[in-house]
Design a protein around this motif. Structure first.
Motif, PDB file in Angstrom:
ATOM      1  N   HIS A  22       4.477  42.409 -20.685  1.00 47.02           N
ATOM      2  CA  HIS A  22       3.666  42.684 -21.883  1.00 47.02           C
ATOM      3  C   HIS A  22       3.272  44.156 -21.943  1.00 47.02           C
ATOM      4  N   ARG A  23       2.946  44.720 -20.782  1.00 45.27           N
ATOM      5  CA  ARG A  23       2.528  46.119 -20.726  1.00 45.27           C
ATOM      6  C   ARG A  23       2.800  46.633 -19.316  1.00 45.27           C
ATOM      7  N   MET A  24       3.206  47.897 -19.219  1.00 50.13           N
ATOM      8  CA  MET A  24       3.432  48.498 -17.912  1.00 50.13           C
ATOM      9  C   MET A  24       2.801  49.883 -17.866  1.00 50.13           C
ATOM     10  N   GLY A  25       2.121  50.161 -16.756  1.00 53.35           N
ATOM     11  CA  GLY A  25       1.520  51.473 -16.583  1.00 53.35           C
ATOM     12  C   GLY A  25       2.575  52.544 -16.381  1.00 53.35           C
ATOM     13  N   GLY A  26       2.225  53.773 -16.722  1.00 52.10           N
ATOM     14  CA  GLY A  26       3.169  54.867 -16.593  1.00 52.10           C
ATOM     15  C   GLY A  26       3.602  55.091 -15.151  1.00 52.10           C
ATOM     16  N   ALA A  27       2.642  54.973 -14.213  1.00 54.80           N
ATOM     17  CA  ALA A  27       2.976  55.186 -12.805  1.00 54.80           C
ATOM     18  C   ALA A  27       3.938  54.113 -12.297  1.00 54.80           C
ATOM     19  N   GLU A  28       3.727  52.863 -12.713  1.00 53.11           N
ATOM     20  CA  GLU A  28       4.600  51.781 -12.284  1.00 53.11           C
ATOM     21  C   GLU A  28       5.999  51.953 -12.853  1.00 53.11           C
ATOM     22  N   LEU A  29       6.088  52.331 -14.127  1.00 55.95           N
ATOM     23  CA  LEU A  29       7.401  52.581 -14.723  1.00 55.95           C
ATOM     24  C   LEU A  29       8.125  53.706 -13.993  1.00 55.95           C
ATOM     25  N   ALA A  30       7.390  54.777 -13.691  1.00 51.37           N
ATOM     26  CA  ALA A  30       7.995  55.901 -12.990  1.00 51.37           C
ATOM     27  C   ALA A  30       8.534  55.462 -11.628  1.00 51.37           C
ATOM     28  N   ARG A  31       7.752  54.620 -10.927  1.00 47.42           N
ATOM     29  CA  ARG A  31       8.197  54.141  -9.621  1.00 47.42           C
ATOM     30  C   ARG A  31       9.440  53.274  -9.740  1.00 47.42           C
ATOM     31  N   ARG A  32       9.454  52.361 -10.714  1.00 47.82           N
ATOM     32  CA  ARG A  32      10.591  51.448 -10.871  1.00 47.82           C
ATOM     33  C   ARG A  32      11.855  52.192 -11.290  1.00 47.82           C
ATOM     34  N   LEU A  33      11.679  53.272 -12.057  1.00 42.70           N
ATOM     35  CA  LEU A  33      12.831  54.017 -12.556  1.00 42.70           C
ATOM     36  C   LEU A  33      13.247  55.149 -11.612  1.00 42.70           C
ATOM     37  N   GLY A  34      12.375  55.493 -10.659  1.00 42.30           N
ATOM     38  CA  GLY A  34      12.700  56.569  -9.741  1.00 42.30           C
ATOM     39  C   GLY A  34      12.593  57.945 -10.378  1.00 42.30           C
ATOM     40  N   VAL A  35      11.643  58.101 -11.301  1.00 42.33           N
ATOM     41  CA  VAL A  35      11.464  59.389 -11.987  1.00 42.33           C
ATOM     42  C   VAL A  35       9.976  59.736 -11.987  1.00 42.33           C
ATOM     43  N   ASP A  36       9.616  60.880 -12.611  1.00 40.17           N
ATOM     44  CA  ASP A  36       8.206  61.248 -12.700  1.00 40.17           C
ATOM     45  C   ASP A  36       7.637  60.836 -14.065  1.00 40.17           C
ATOM     46  N   GLY A  37       6.316  61.018 -14.231  1.00 42.29           N
ATOM     47  CA  GLY A  37       5.657  60.590 -15.453  1.00 42.29           C
ATOM     48  C   GLY A  37       6.154  61.309 -16.696  1.00 42.29           C
ATOM     49  N   ARG A  38       6.480  62.590 -16.552  1.00 50.69           N
ATOM     50  CA  ARG A  38       6.974  63.346 -17.710  1.00 50.69           C
ATOM     51  C   ARG A  38       8.302  62.772 -18.195  1.00 50.69           C
ATOM     52  N   THR A  39       9.158  62.383 -17.254  1.00 52.15           N
ATOM     53  CA  THR A  39      10.453  61.803 -17.636  1.00 52.15           C
ATOM     54  C   THR A  39      10.262  60.456 -18.329  1.00 52.15           C
ATOM     55  N   VAL A  40       9.278  59.665 -17.882  1.00 51.17           N
ATOM     56  CA  VAL A  40       8.986  58.384 -18.539  1.00 51.17           C
ATOM     57  C   VAL A  40       8.606  58.625 -19.995  1.00 51.17           C
ATOM     58  N   ARG A  41       7.785  59.642 -20.247  1.00 51.72           N
ATOM     59  CA  ARG A  41       7.396  59.961 -21.638  1.00 51.72           C
ATOM     60  C   ARG A  41       8.608  60.358 -22.465  1.00 51.72           C
TER      61      ARG A  41
END
Length: 323
Positions: A22-41
Motif C-alpha cells: 500500500h505504501r513504502m518508505g523512501g529508505a526501504e525502497l532505496a534498500r530494496r532497489l540497491g540505490v540512494d534516496g535521490r535515485t528513488v525520487r
C-alpha cells in the motif's frame, strides 16, 4: 533482457513493489532497489512520465504509493491461453518445480484474469487430480540457473562455486553445454576444467556462477539429456546387473526408464545394464516386465528369481478358507 542492475529493470521493480504494498518508505525502497534516496525520487519521476501516478509523501517519514484506484491494464489471455498457463504451473508444482515461485506466479495470473474466466480457471484448479505423487523440489538459486542458461546459449565459460553432497566447496571453470530438469532436480551438463572431464552438476548445489570471458563450442553429437540420464543411471550401487531382455528396443524403452538402465540392441534382443541395491527387488522388476530374459550377471540373481518363482507358485496354490 536488461540486467537486474539496469535502471529500466529497477524502475519496473519499483513499480512492482508499489503494486504489492500500500505504501513504502523512501529508505526501504532505496534498500530494496540497491540505490540512494535521490535515485528513488528520479525513478518515481520516470514512472510519472510513463503515465503511472506515483504519490510522493514528503517529510521525515515520507514515502511513495500509487494513486488510489490505479491499476495496470489487465493481462489479456484467451480461455485457451489462460488454461494452458494455469495447467503448466499446476503441473510444474506437482513435478517438483520451486514451490514459492510457482505459487506466486499462479496467484498473479489469477488476479489479473477477468472475473468470469478466473472462476472457470479456479474450478479447474479445484477439481483437477493427479496420478503423479507430489515431489519436493531441490530448488536452485534463480540467479545461478539463469546465468548457466545464458552461458550455455552464448557458449560462454563460467566460474562455478560448487558444494558437494558431503559439504565440500570447490571452485572450477565450467563450459555448460545444457540444462536438464529430471525427477524434480535441475542439472547442468558440460566440460569441467578442474577434472578435465564431461560432468553433471546439480544446480541446487551451485553457490555461485559468474560469467567469464572465455568461450567454447559444444562438441558435435553431445546430447545433454542423454548424458544426464546415463550418468544418473551409473550411480554406484551394491550390485551390477546385466540381463538380456527378449524384446525389441522400442518396447524396452517404453517400459524401462533411461534414468535407471542402459539399453543396447543385440541379436537376441536388448541387453539391459543397470545397478541395484537389492537383487530380490531386481527379480520382481524383471518378472513384472513380462518378457523372457536371460541373466548374464550376477549369478546370485538367478537364485532370487527362483525364490520369487517358488513364492508365486505357493501363493497360486492357496485356497480361500471356505473352499
Amino acid at each position: 533482457m536488461p540486467h537486474p542492475s539496469h535502471p529500466t529493470t529497477r524502475v519496473l521493480t519499483m513499480l512492482e513493489l508499489l503494486q504489492a504494498n500500500h505504501r513504502m518508505g523512501g529508505a526501504e525502497l532505496a534498500r530494496r532497489l540497491g540505490v540512494d534516496g535521490r535515485t528513488v525520487r528520479r525513478y518515481a519521476a520516470r514512472l510519472e512520465d510513463l503515465g503511472i501516478p506515483v504519490v510522493a509523501e514528503r517529510g521525515r517519514h515520507g514515502g511513495y504509493r500509487l494513486m488510489p484506484g490505479y491499476k495496470l491494464p489487465p493481462l489479456m489471455l484467451t480461455d485457451d491461453e489462460a488454461t494452458a498457463v494455469v495447467l503448466g504451473l499446476l503441473a510444474g508444482r506437482r513435478m517438483g518445480l520451486p514451490g514459492q515461485a510457482t505459487e506466486s506466479a499462479l496467484a498473479k495470473v489469477q488476479r489479473v484474469l477477468p472475473a468470469s474466466l478466473r472462476a472457470r480457471v479456479q474450478a479447474l484448479q479445484d477439481t483437477l487430480g493427479f496420478t503423479l505423487a507430489a515431489r519436493d523440489a531441490a530448488a536452485p538459486a534463480t540467479e545461478a540457473l539463469l546465468t548457466l542458461a545464458a552461458a550455455a546459449r552464448e557458449g560462454r565459460r563460467v566460474r562455478l562455486r560448487y558444494r558437494s553432497w558431503q559439504g565440500d566447496a570447490t571452485e572450477r571453470d565450467f563450459d555448460p553445454y545444457g540444462l536438464v530438469f529430471h525427477s524434480g532436480r535441475w542439472y547442468a551438463m558440460g566440460h569441467d576444467h578442474r577434472s578435465g572431464e564431461t560432468r553433471t552438476f546439480r544446480v541446487d548445489r551451485v553457490e555461485s556462477a559468474e560469467p567469464g570471458t572465455g568461450t567454447f563450442e559444444v562438441p558435435r553429437g553431445v546430447d545433454p539429456v542423454q548424458h544426464v540420464t546415463r550418468s544418473l543411471a551409473g550411480v554406484p550401487y551394491t550390485h551390477e546387473v546385466q540381463v538380456l531382455l527378449e524384446t525389441t528396443l522400442d518396447e524396452a524403452r517404453r517400459r524401462v526408464p533411461a534414468s535407471t538402465a542402459t539399453l543396447t540392441e543385440t541379436g537376441g534382443g536388448v541387453l539391459m545394464t543397470t545397478r541395484a541395491e537389492r537383487l530380490d527387488g531386481m527379480a520382481r522388476m524383471l518378472a513384472g516386465l513380462g518378457w523372457p530374459f536371460v541373466v548374464h550377471r550376477p549369478e546370485e540373481l538367478r537364485g532370487h528369481v527362483r525364490d520369487l518363482a517358488r513364492s508365486l507358485h505357493e501363493q497360486a496354490a492357496r485356497r480361500p478358507p471356505d473352499a
